[in-house]
Write a protein that holds these residues in place. Structure first.
Motif, PDB file in Angstrom:
ATOM      1  N   LEU A 100      -7.059  34.758  -6.329  1.00 32.26           N
ATOM      2  CA  LEU A 100      -6.789  33.393  -5.886  1.00 32.26           C
ATOM      3  C   LEU A 100      -7.607  32.380  -6.660  1.00 32.26           C
ATOM      4  O   LEU A 100      -7.102  31.325  -7.067  1.00 32.26           O
ATOM      5  CB  LEU A 100      -7.088  33.269  -4.382  1.00 32.26           C
ATOM      6  CG  LEU A 100      -6.125  33.987  -3.441  1.00 32.26           C
ATOM      7  CD1 LEU A 100      -6.571  33.836  -1.989  1.00 32.26           C
ATOM      8  CD2 LEU A 100      -4.703  33.445  -3.606  1.00 32.26           C
ATOM      9  N   VAL A 101      -8.883  32.700  -6.892  1.00 30.83           N
ATOM     10  CA  VAL A 101      -9.740  31.796  -7.659  1.00 30.83           C
ATOM     11  C   VAL A 101      -9.237  31.674  -9.102  1.00 30.83           C
ATOM     12  O   VAL A 101      -9.200  30.584  -9.677  1.00 30.83           O
ATOM     13  CB  VAL A 101     -11.199  32.288  -7.629  1.00 30.83           C
ATOM     14  CG1 VAL A 101     -12.059  31.475  -8.589  1.00 30.83           C
ATOM     15  CG2 VAL A 101     -11.757  32.200  -6.220  1.00 30.83           C
ATOM     16  N   SER A 102      -8.835  32.791  -9.685  1.00 27.35           N
ATOM     17  CA  SER A 102      -8.337  32.770 -11.053  1.00 27.35           C
ATOM     18  C   SER A 102      -7.066  31.937 -11.168  1.00 27.35           C
ATOM     19  O   SER A 102      -6.920  31.130 -12.093  1.00 27.35           O
ATOM     20  CB  SER A 102      -8.070  34.195 -11.538  1.00 27.35           C
ATOM     21  OG  SER A 102      -9.255  34.961 -11.509  1.00 27.35           O
ATOM     22  N   CYS A 103      -6.153  32.144 -10.248  1.00 25.45           N
ATOM     23  CA  CYS A 103      -4.905  31.375 -10.273  1.00 25.45           C
ATOM     24  C   CYS A 103      -5.170  29.884 -10.076  1.00 25.45           C
ATOM     25  O   CYS A 103      -4.542  29.042 -10.727  1.00 25.45           O
ATOM     26  CB  CYS A 103      -3.950  31.889  -9.195  1.00 25.45           C
ATOM     27  SG  CYS A 103      -3.314  33.557  -9.505  1.00 25.45           S
ATOM     28  N   THR A 104      -6.114  29.559  -9.176  1.00 20.26           N
ATOM     29  CA  THR A 104      -6.458  28.160  -8.950  1.00 20.26           C
ATOM     30  C   THR A 104      -7.058  27.534 -10.198  1.00 20.26           C
ATOM     31  O   THR A 104      -6.732  26.399 -10.572  1.00 20.26           O
ATOM     32  CB  THR A 104      -7.444  28.039  -7.782  1.00 20.26           C
ATOM     33  OG1 THR A 104      -6.872  28.622  -6.605  1.00 20.26           O
ATOM     34  CG2 THR A 104      -7.773  26.582  -7.499  1.00 20.26           C
ATOM     35  N   LEU A 105      -7.954  28.289 -10.882  1.00 22.17           N
ATOM     36  CA  LEU A 105      -8.569  27.774 -12.102  1.00 22.17           C
ATOM     37  C   LEU A 105      -7.538  27.576 -13.199  1.00 22.17           C
ATOM     38  O   LEU A 105      -7.558  26.556 -13.909  1.00 22.17           O
ATOM     39  CB  LEU A 105      -9.667  28.736 -12.557  1.00 22.17           C
ATOM     40  CG  LEU A 105     -10.473  28.330 -13.793  1.00 22.17           C
ATOM     41  CD1 LEU A 105     -11.203  27.013 -13.541  1.00 22.17           C
ATOM     42  CD2 LEU A 105     -11.455  29.423 -14.178  1.00 22.17           C
ATOM     43  N   THR A 117      -9.802  37.447  -3.063  1.00 23.68           N
ATOM     44  CA  THR A 117     -10.386  36.164  -3.460  1.00 23.68           C
ATOM     45  C   THR A 117     -10.352  35.947  -4.970  1.00 23.68           C
ATOM     46  O   THR A 117      -9.991  34.856  -5.440  1.00 23.68           O
ATOM     47  CB  THR A 117     -11.835  36.074  -2.970  1.00 23.68           C
ATOM     48  OG1 THR A 117     -11.870  36.255  -1.551  1.00 23.68           O
ATOM     49  CG2 THR A 117     -12.445  34.723  -3.326  1.00 23.68           C
ATOM     50  N   LEU A 118     -10.705  36.970  -5.728  1.00 24.03           N
ATOM     51  CA  LEU A 118     -10.774  36.800  -7.182  1.00 24.03           C
ATOM     52  C   LEU A 118      -9.438  36.392  -7.806  1.00 24.03           C
ATOM     53  O   LEU A 118      -9.398  35.475  -8.630  1.00 24.03           O
ATOM     54  CB  LEU A 118     -11.314  38.077  -7.831  1.00 24.03           C
ATOM     55  CG  LEU A 118     -12.794  38.398  -7.548  1.00 24.03           C
ATOM     56  CD1 LEU A 118     -13.203  39.687  -8.223  1.00 24.03           C
ATOM     57  CD2 LEU A 118     -13.682  37.250  -7.991  1.00 24.03           C
ATOM     58  N   TYR A 154      -4.361  27.026 -12.808  1.00 22.41           N
ATOM     59  CA  TYR A 154      -3.523  25.892 -12.421  1.00 22.41           C
ATOM     60  C   TYR A 154      -4.234  24.574 -12.716  1.00 22.41           C
ATOM     61  O   TYR A 154      -3.615  23.616 -13.203  1.00 22.41           O
ATOM     62  CB  TYR A 154      -3.177  25.996 -10.941  1.00 22.41           C
ATOM     63  CG  TYR A 154      -2.347  24.840 -10.423  1.00 22.41           C
ATOM     64  CD1 TYR A 154      -1.005  24.695 -10.807  1.00 22.41           C
ATOM     65  CD2 TYR A 154      -2.902  23.886  -9.575  1.00 22.41           C
ATOM     66  CE1 TYR A 154      -0.253  23.618 -10.346  1.00 22.41           C
ATOM     67  CE2 TYR A 154      -2.159  22.815  -9.107  1.00 22.41           C
ATOM     68  CZ  TYR A 154      -0.830  22.687  -9.503  1.00 22.41           C
ATOM     69  OH  TYR A 154      -0.088  21.620  -9.047  1.00 22.41           O
ATOM     70  N   TYR A 155      -5.548  24.530 -12.466  1.00 18.03           N
ATOM     71  CA  TYR A 155      -6.325  23.319 -12.753  1.00 18.03           C
ATOM     72  C   TYR A 155      -6.356  23.042 -14.253  1.00 18.03           C
ATOM     73  O   TYR A 155      -6.208  21.907 -14.696  1.00 18.03           O
ATOM     74  CB  TYR A 155      -7.741  23.487 -12.206  1.00 18.03           C
ATOM     75  CG  TYR A 155      -8.687  22.381 -12.608  1.00 18.03           C
ATOM     76  CD1 TYR A 155      -8.636  21.129 -11.995  1.00 18.03           C
ATOM     77  CD2 TYR A 155      -9.643  22.588 -13.599  1.00 18.03           C
ATOM     78  CE1 TYR A 155      -9.495  20.115 -12.370  1.00 18.03           C
ATOM     79  CE2 TYR A 155     -10.507  21.584 -13.974  1.00 18.03           C
ATOM     80  CZ  TYR A 155     -10.433  20.349 -13.362  1.00 18.03           C
ATOM     81  OH  TYR A 155     -11.287  19.348 -13.732  1.00 18.03           O
TER      82      TYR A 155
END
Length: 299
Positions: A42-47, A39-40, A49-50
């Motif tokens: 994935l959350v980092s990559c999503t942030l 999860t961590l 990317y945002y």
């Protein structure tokens, strides 16, 4: 984070009896570990990317810089201005790598491990809110005073932040700032040992015999600071010419009183401040030894 996932994969082979290759059969602790390991990242990559949308304008630092951008420009212009001033050698910089304080001609910055705080000099009020006295400095055996300064912006969008520095660097910071620093009523800022010495040095030199410059000699700028004219001349007045350790200096006046005092202080033992006033140092140009009694103001 990738190390955690790799660690889990390694444990699948190293501890096959735990059945980690089948998460449904693993213990709850290992299931939680795997969940976090996946999860961590994935959350980092999503942030990330945002933040990268629209040329990184959603990044917190870019949004902070955008508050100072002109209507026809963006945060990139502000970042370019900061980079240009940061490369200059006359900036004020202090602090540990994880909490750097940097002041340029226009900006006041605090750079920590995970955040950069930026404020424009013309919009801030600085106030010394706290001072702490420590018996020993990490760099020397002398006492040190640490000051906490609150940087508050007139813009409501900018949150205030605190910077910390040694009181010995307070004078240098004040020289770089365009506005004075206010002090809380209960805060006393102790002068550094070097500042106290420069005051004493100047007061002692003032009572020494004055030196008259020949009418055909023009005073040049001090070669130490290049900001003021030379104002002192080394003339042996402490003793007779052939007596004692001091020597006659034949250099023309090339130094101002402040720079000569800084040179004198730089040649001293910081662990023995009681010997500074009575010591002898070499002339910064010809190396002839002199004492404070040999420094004469130009009249």
């Amino acid at each position: 984070m990738r190390v955690n996932g790799g660690y889990y994969m390694g444990m699948c082979f190293a501890a096959s009896e735990k059945q980690l290759y089948s998460p449904g059969q693993a213990s709850e602790a290992w299931q939680l570990f795997l969940l976090l390991a996946v999860t961590l990242p994935l959350v980092s990559c999503t942030l990330i990317y945002y933040w990268s949308w629209d040329k990184w304008t959603r990044h917190p630092l870019a949004q902070t810089l955008a508050l100072y951008a002109l209507p026809q420009s963006g945060w990139q212009a502000v970042a370019s201005s900061i980079n240009t001033e940061f490369r200059r050698i006359d900036k004020f910089a202090t602090g540990a790598p994880g909490a750097r304080v940097i002041v340029t001609d226009t900006w006041v910055m605090k750079v920590t491990t995970y955040r950069v705080r930026v404020a424009q000099q013309q919009d801030v009020h600085l106030t010394v809110t706290e001072s702490r006295q420590h018996d020993l400095s990490p760099d020397s055996n002398l006492p040190v005073q640490l000051l906490t300064i609150r940087v508050a912006s007139t813009s409501p969008a900018m949150q205030p932040f605190d910077i910390r520095l040694n009181s010995a660097e307070y004078g240098e910071l004040c020289e770089k700032l365009h506005a004075p620093i206010r002090s809380a009523a209960n805060v006393v800022i102790r002068q550094s040992l070097g500042d106290l010495f420069l005051e004493t040095f100047a007061s002692l030199v003032e009572v020494n015999p004055a030196y008259s410059v020949p009418s055909n000699q023009e005073l040049e700028a001090c070669i130490g600071c290049m900001q003021t004219r030379a104002s002192v001349k080394l003339v042996k007045t402490c003793q007779e010419p052939a007596v004692g350790e001091c020597q006659q200096c034949y250099c023309r006046p090339m130094w101002c009183l402040t720079c000569m005092g800084k040179w004198f202080a730089s040649r001293q033992d910081p662990q023995r401040p009681d010997t500074w006033l009575a010591s002898r140092v070499p002339c910064p140009t010809c190396r002839a030894r002199f004492c404070i009694l040999d420094v004469c103001c130009i009249r």
